[in-house]
Write a protein that holds these residues in place. Structure first.
Motif, mmCIF file in Angstrom:
data_model
loop_
_atom_site.group_PDB
_atom_site.id
_atom_site.type_symbol
_atom_site.label_atom_id
_atom_site.label_comp_id
_atom_site.label_asym_id
_atom_site.label_seq_id
_atom_site.Cartn_x
_atom_site.Cartn_y
_atom_site.Cartn_z
ATOM 1 N N SER A 118 0.047 12.556 -21.183
ATOM 2 C CA SER A 118 0.501 12.828 -22.545
ATOM 3 C C SER A 118 -0.122 14.101 -23.108
ATOM 4 O O SER A 118 -1.249 14.474 -22.768
ATOM 5 C CB SER A 118 0.132 11.647 -23.452
ATOM 6 O OG SER A 118 0.519 11.905 -24.789
ATOM 7 N N GLU A 119 0.610 14.753 -23.986
ATOM 8 C CA GLU A 119 0.065 15.889 -24.727
ATOM 9 C C GLU A 119 -0.753 15.417 -25.922
ATOM 10 O O GLU A 119 -1.513 16.182 -26.496
ATOM 11 C CB GLU A 119 1.216 16.797 -25.212
ATOM 12 C CG GLU A 119 1.997 17.461 -24.088
ATOM 13 C CD GLU A 119 1.131 18.381 -23.229
ATOM 14 O OE1 GLU A 119 0.162 18.957 -23.765
ATOM 15 O OE2 GLU A 119 1.419 18.509 -22.026
ATOM 16 N N TYR A 120 -0.574 14.128 -26.304
ATOM 17 C CA TYR A 120 -1.379 13.569 -27.382
ATOM 18 C C TYR A 120 -2.810 13.366 -26.907
ATOM 19 O O TYR A 120 -3.061 13.009 -25.757
ATOM 20 C CB TYR A 120 -0.826 12.213 -27.835
ATOM 21 C CG TYR A 120 0.438 12.266 -28.645
ATOM 22 C CD1 TYR A 120 0.479 12.903 -29.875
ATOM 23 C CD2 TYR A 120 1.600 11.647 -28.182
ATOM 24 C CE1 TYR A 120 1.637 12.933 -30.629
ATOM 25 C CE2 TYR A 120 2.772 11.667 -28.922
ATOM 26 C CZ TYR A 120 2.787 12.320 -30.153
ATOM 27 O OH TYR A 120 3.942 12.339 -30.889
ATOM 28 N N ARG A 121 -3.766 13.551 -27.812
ATOM 29 C CA ARG A 121 -5.178 13.271 -27.521
ATOM 30 C C ARG A 121 -5.494 11.887 -28.067
ATOM 31 O O ARG A 121 -5.520 11.673 -29.267
ATOM 32 C CB ARG A 121 -6.061 14.332 -28.200
ATOM 33 C CG ARG A 121 -7.567 14.089 -28.078
ATOM 34 C CD ARG A 121 -8.040 14.254 -26.647
ATOM 35 N NE ARG A 121 -9.472 14.487 -26.576
ATOM 36 C CZ ARG A 121 -10.389 13.519 -26.571
ATOM 37 N NH1 ARG A 121 -10.016 12.273 -26.671
ATOM 38 N NH2 ARG A 121 -11.667 13.823 -26.481
ATOM 39 N N THR A 135 -2.263 16.196 -17.648
ATOM 40 C CA THR A 135 -2.553 17.268 -18.596
ATOM 41 C C THR A 135 -4.047 17.224 -18.904
ATOM 42 O O THR A 135 -4.750 16.294 -18.519
ATOM 43 C CB THR A 135 -1.766 17.074 -19.906
ATOM 44 O OG1 THR A 135 -2.258 15.908 -20.580
ATOM 45 C CG2 THR A 135 -0.275 16.929 -19.632
ATOM 46 N N SER A 137 -5.128 17.122 -22.013
ATOM 47 C CA SER A 137 -5.280 16.591 -23.369
ATOM 48 C C SER A 137 -6.292 15.460 -23.445
ATOM 49 O O SER A 137 -7.029 15.335 -24.418
ATOM 50 C CB SER A 137 -3.920 16.101 -23.896
ATOM 51 O OG SER A 137 -2.988 17.153 -23.959
#
Length: 204
Positions: A118-121, A135, A137
């Motif tokens: 995910s690009e979300y942290r 990724t 992230s």
């Protein structure tokens, strides 16, 4: 072609909602089946919303980790469904760094796949039973892994190898072992998971 949103069992927070846990079930189970184990945890962490998706089933991975049959299409379908839930939480005002992604058995594989791609942290990733799409992230995101030594469905060695792989790649993993635990969740594991949640998404 649009994807039908996942249905979920939801334990709404009893206090001001400041964090969310999305926890996926194992093969052949459902949100209804796994959610009762977390009812006490939900009451203990009153600021947390618990979401238990009725996730899509993916093919069983097989007996040997080297020979496993990864259902890539099914896994990616589940990832899209879980990402939809996460996006809804973010859009409702819960920042991604206050969201924990978790799962049991098959659900743990999905939690890792979502958490590492995910690009979300996220606040944390929790799994108790892998990466060309990763990724950065969540490179530093705490990961809680737990596995029963006498698990006859997902052998303990699978969990240990996953931990060693993630650790070798620089991920922050806390691997918990339960000597008398089979393919299930027990009170000791829930206590450790509760402490993990208190650490990564404390009440604010």
């Amino acid at each position: 072609m649009s994807l039908t949103p996942l249905t979920s069992v939801v334990f709404n927070p009893i206090k001001h909602h400041t964090a969310t846990v999305v926890f996926s079930h194992g093969l052949g189970d459902s949100g209804d089946g796994i959610s009762p184990a977390f009812l006490g945890l939900s009451k203990m962490l009153g600021h947390v919303k618990f979401v238990f998706p009725n996730a899509y089933d993916i093919d069983y991975l097989g007996e040997n980790i080297e020979d496993r049959n990864e259902d890539e299409e099914g896994m990616l379908k589940s990832v899209r469904g879980l990402n939809g839930i996460i996006r809804d939480e973010v859009e409702s005002g819960i920042p991604s760094n206050r969201i924990v992604i978790g799962g049991f058995s098959q659900g743990s594989a999905m939690a890792l796949l979502v958490g590492l791609t995910s690009e979300y942290r996220f606040a944390g990733v929790a799994v108790n039973k892998i990466f060309k799409m990763t990724t950065d992230s969540n490179k530093g995101t705490p990961i809680f892994m737990a596995h029963g030594v006498i698990d006859a469905v997902v052998p303990y060695n699978f969990g240990k190898l996953s931990y060693e792989f993630l650790n070798s790649k620089g991920y922050s993993v806390n691997f918990k072992t339960y000597n008398t635990l089979s393919h299930s969740i027990n009170a000791e594991e829930l206590r450790d998971f509760a402490q993990f949640l208190k650490d990564v998404i404390p009440d604010v």
